[in-house]
Design a protein around this motif. Structure first.
Motif, PDB file in Angstrom:
ATOM      1  N   LEU A   3       0.821  -1.210   0.000  1.00 48.29           N
ATOM      2  CA  LEU A   3       0.000   0.000   0.000  1.00 48.29           C
ATOM      3  C   LEU A   3       0.856   1.261   0.000  1.00 48.29           C
ATOM      4  O   LEU A   3       0.518   2.251  -0.664  1.00 48.29           O
TER       5      LEU A   3
ATOM      6  N   ASN B   7       0.740   4.136  -2.993  1.00 49.63           N
ATOM      7  CA  ASN B   7       0.225   5.479  -2.736  1.00 49.63           C
ATOM      8  C   ASN B   7       1.302   6.556  -2.676  1.00 49.63           C
ATOM      9  O   ASN B   7       0.995   7.723  -2.956  1.00 49.63           O
ATOM     10  N   GLU B   8       2.513   6.229  -2.307  1.00 50.24           N
ATOM     11  CA  GLU B   8       3.574   7.233  -2.201  1.00 50.24           C
ATOM     12  C   GLU B   8       4.245   7.428  -3.570  1.00 50.24           C
ATOM     13  O   GLU B   8       5.335   6.925  -3.832  1.00 50.24           O
ATOM     14  N   GLN B   9       3.568   8.175  -4.432  1.00 50.67           N
ATOM     15  CA  GLN B   9       4.052   8.345  -5.801  1.00 50.67           C
ATOM     16  C   GLN B   9       5.356   9.140  -5.864  1.00 50.67           C
ATOM     17  O   GLN B   9       6.146   8.944  -6.787  1.00 50.67           O
TER      18      GLN B   9
ATOM     19  N   GLY C  74       4.065   5.199  -7.616  1.00 53.82           N
ATOM     20  CA  GLY C  74       2.728   4.634  -7.506  1.00 53.82           C
ATOM     21  C   GLY C  74       2.513   3.398  -8.347  1.00 53.82           C
ATOM     22  O   GLY C  74       3.395   2.544  -8.492  1.00 53.82           O
TER      23      GLY C  74
END
Length: 300
Positions: free
Chosen positions: A101, A105-107, A112
């Motif tokens: 996850l 989410n941490e592009q 991402g």
């Protein structure tokens, strides 16, 4: 055909390194780790980020991948030092999902869902079409050296303490052994091997994304460790080759021989792999290479 075989055997070396990590954590020390793919991802992303964004040499990226995964293993083990059995397995499974996850989410860090592409391979431009063969040799040299090192570790006093903790950690604690410290070291070694496997995979395929961090990969690694024998390093090598033979053999059987559509072929492949695992566990419940119990030394 040669490139296909080189690709498959290189993936087998990656599975072997992850199975060796399970050998230390699970086979030697008795800690069930269902989050091995999480450490695999930590190593892959660490090496990919350092080599693509910071321009570090690939060799340093591999070292950093092992250290990052080992550090994550130490932190996780220390935080869960009071857990055993199923509870530890659930927590490690949650760790792997947390890593997925975060990567999704941490592009700003992992790009991402698009993943990190253009990960450099060692001497890829110079080797050209021979890159797959050369990388195959490098991957198996690393896996072979890791298996040899773990075999020596198993025969050392350190390995005997790990087996004592696996059999009964309370007895080991009464005998004066620092159980938590030994567990931390064992988890660091196993997770470091998984991180190195992730780095080898990322630099081989030149791409890594959150979709690769799938629970199915954990099942394949556990299948390799279980089929070969989770208490012997040679079992990890044999198990990884058996798993790759099952994966690619079932792929050829379902697509080439039966001519099934992709969806039906994938479902049949999973069924074949599950049946093969059940048969192996029924015929050889301790794996193809079970643990050898050494006789006690005779008193003079």
């Amino acid at each position: 055909m040669i490139s296909y075989l080189a690709f498959s055997l290189t993936l087998a070396a990656v599975y072997c390194l992850m199975a060796l990590g399970l050998t230390v954590i699970w086979g030697y020390t008795g800690m069930v780790n269902l989050g091995i793919v999480g450490f695999f991802a930590v190593g892959a992303y660490a090496s990919a980020i350092l080599t693509t964004q910071l321009g570090l040499p690939i060799f340093l990226g591999w070292i950093a991948a092992s250290l990052a995964a080992a550090l994550a293993g130490v932190v996780l083990t220390y935080a869960t030092r009071g857990l055993r059995g199923d509870y530890l397995a659930i927590v490690t499974l949650g760790f792997a999902e947390t890593v997925r996850l975060v990567a999704l989410n941490e592009q700003w860090l992992t790009r991402g869902a698009e993943g990190i592409s253009g990960i450099p391979g060692p001497f890829k431009a110079q080797l050209g079409s021979s890159f797959n063969i050369a990388y195959l040799i490098v991957a198996w040299v690393i896996a072979g050296y890791a298996a040899w090192s773990l075999a020596r570790l198993d025969n050392s006093p350190f390995g005997r303490v790990l087996r004592a903790i696996r059999d009964d950690d309370l007895v080991a604690r009464v005998a004066g052994k620092p159980v938590v410290r030994f567990k931390l070291i064992a988890f660091a070694i196993g997770s470091g091997l998984a991180g190195l496997a992730g780095a080898l995979y990322a630099h081989f395929t030149s791409y890594f994304a959150p979709d690769i961090i799938a629970p199915l990969l954990t099942i394949y690694v556990f299948l390799a460790a279980t089929a070969g024998g989770n208490t012997r390093p040679m079992g990890a090598i044999v198990g990884a080759l058996v798993v790759m033979l099952l994966l690619e053999g079932s792929r050829m059987f379902t697509t080439a021989a039966l001519g099934l559509p992709a969806v039906q072929a994938a479902a049949l492949r999973d069924f074949i792999i599950a049946v093969a695992l059940i048969v192996i566990l029924q015929v050889r419940p301790k794996g193809l290479l079970p643990e050898r119990i050494r006789p006690a030394p005779r008193a003079r």
